[in-house]
Design a protein around this motif. Structure first.
Motif, short mmCIF file in Angstrom:
data_model
loop_
_atom_site.label_atom_id
_atom_site.label_comp_id
_atom_site.label_asym_id
_atom_site.label_seq_id
_atom_site.Cartn_x
_atom_site.Cartn_y
_atom_site.Cartn_z
N CYS A 177 -6.25 0.49 -7.75
CA CYS A 177 -5.36 1.27 -6.88
C CYS A 177 -4.86 2.47 -7.66
O CYS A 177 -4.14 2.32 -8.65
CB CYS A 177 -4.18 0.40 -6.43
N ARG A 178 -5.22 3.65 -7.22
CA ARG A 178 -4.82 4.84 -7.98
C ARG A 178 -3.33 5.12 -7.80
O ARG A 178 -2.75 5.88 -8.57
CB ARG A 178 -5.66 6.05 -7.56
N CYS A 179 -2.71 4.53 -6.78
CA CYS A 179 -1.25 4.66 -6.63
C CYS A 179 -0.51 3.62 -7.46
O CYS A 179 0.72 3.66 -7.52
CB CYS A 179 -0.85 4.52 -5.16
N LEU B 34 0.84 -1.20 0.00
CA LEU B 34 0.00 0.00 0.00
C LEU B 34 0.87 1.25 0.00
O LEU B 34 1.99 1.23 0.50
CB LEU B 34 -0.93 0.03 1.20
N GLN B 35 0.32 2.28 -0.61
CA GLN B 35 0.99 3.59 -0.59
C GLN B 35 0.10 4.53 0.21
O GLN B 35 0.23 4.64 1.41
CB GLN B 35 1.24 4.09 -2.01
N CYS B 36 -0.86 5.21 -0.43
CA CYS B 36 -1.74 6.11 0.35
C CYS B 36 -2.72 5.32 1.21
O CYS B 36 -3.22 5.82 2.20
CB CYS B 36 -2.49 7.06 -0.58
N GLY B 37 -3.03 4.10 0.81
CA GLY B 37 -3.90 3.24 1.60
C GLY B 37 -5.38 3.38 1.35
O GLY B 37 -6.18 2.67 1.96
N PHE B 38 -5.74 4.27 0.43
CA PHE B 38 -7.18 4.48 0.22
C PHE B 38 -7.88 3.22 -0.28
O PHE B 38 -8.98 2.87 0.16
CB PHE B 38 -7.43 5.63 -0.77
N CYS B 39 -7.23 2.51 -1.17
CA CYS B 39 -7.84 1.31 -1.76
C CYS B 39 -7.71 0.08 -0.87
O CYS B 39 -8.34 -0.94 -1.12
CB CYS B 39 -7.18 1.01 -3.10
S1 FES Z 1 -2.47 2.70 -2.22
FE1 FES Z 1 -3.25 4.61 -2.90
S2 FES Z 1 -5.03 4.06 -3.98
FE2 FES Z 1 -4.07 2.20 -3.61
#
Ligand code: FES
Ligand code: FES
Length: 158
Positions: free
Chosen positions: A136-138, A99-104
């Motif tokens: 995942c947008r990241c 995960l990066q931003c974690g939104f997904c």
């Molecule tokens: S980790 Fe950022 S949208 Fe998936």
């Protein structure tokens, strides 16, 4: 107008709530139960961020009405860790930097958790198939693939 009574079990807790017929399951979980780990992205069934498990099946909570879960057992990301211990899949996400931003992340965790229970993930291709319903947008997909394969094979490299 809250004109329907909803009896539902969420993460092992029973709830009896009066809800508006139009309230989505995502809004019910987030706004009524304050289970904000379920994220809402596209709100029309495409991104998978809102995925929860309803009676054992992964479901887009933005496309379900809360009243449709009357009598059902719902699992959200908040229910994955037991007594503060992350689930094997959560541990694999952490280990593989999935995960990066974690939104997904909550949506991926719930989609994959449901799929792994079916025990039909054998290799990387299967993992990609399981992951294909979420976005995942990241764009950090390789860690996700490694995580699914890790858990499917029962590996723990930590
Ligand atoms: S980790 Fe950022 S949208 Fe998936
Ligand atoms: S918010 Fe439900 S699928 Fe995107």
């Amino acid at each position: 107008m809250a004109d329907h009574t909803l009896s539902v079990t969420v993460n092992g807790e029973s709830y009896d709530e009066a809800v508006d017929a139009r309230m989505t399951l995502a809004d019910f979980l987030r706004e009524r139960l304050r289970l904000t780990g379920t994220h809402v992205g596209c709100e029309h069934g495409v991104c998978g961020a809102c995925t929860v498990i309803v009676d054992g099946v992964a479901a887009r909570s933005c496309l379900m009405l809360a009243v449709q879960t009357d009598g059902a057992v719902v699992e959200t990301v908040e229910g994955l860790a037991v007594d503060g211990e992350l689930s094997p899949l959560q541990q694999a996400f952490k280990r593989n930097h999935a995960l990066q931003c974690g939104f997904c992340t909550p949506g991926f965790l719930m989609s994959v958790t449901a799929a792994l229970r079916e025990d039909n993930v054998r290799d990387e291709d299967d993992a990609r198939e399981v992951l294909s319903g979420n976005i995942c947008r990241c764009t950090g997909y390789s860690g996700l693939v490694r995580s699914v394969v890790d858990v499917a094979k029962g590996r723990s490299d930590e």
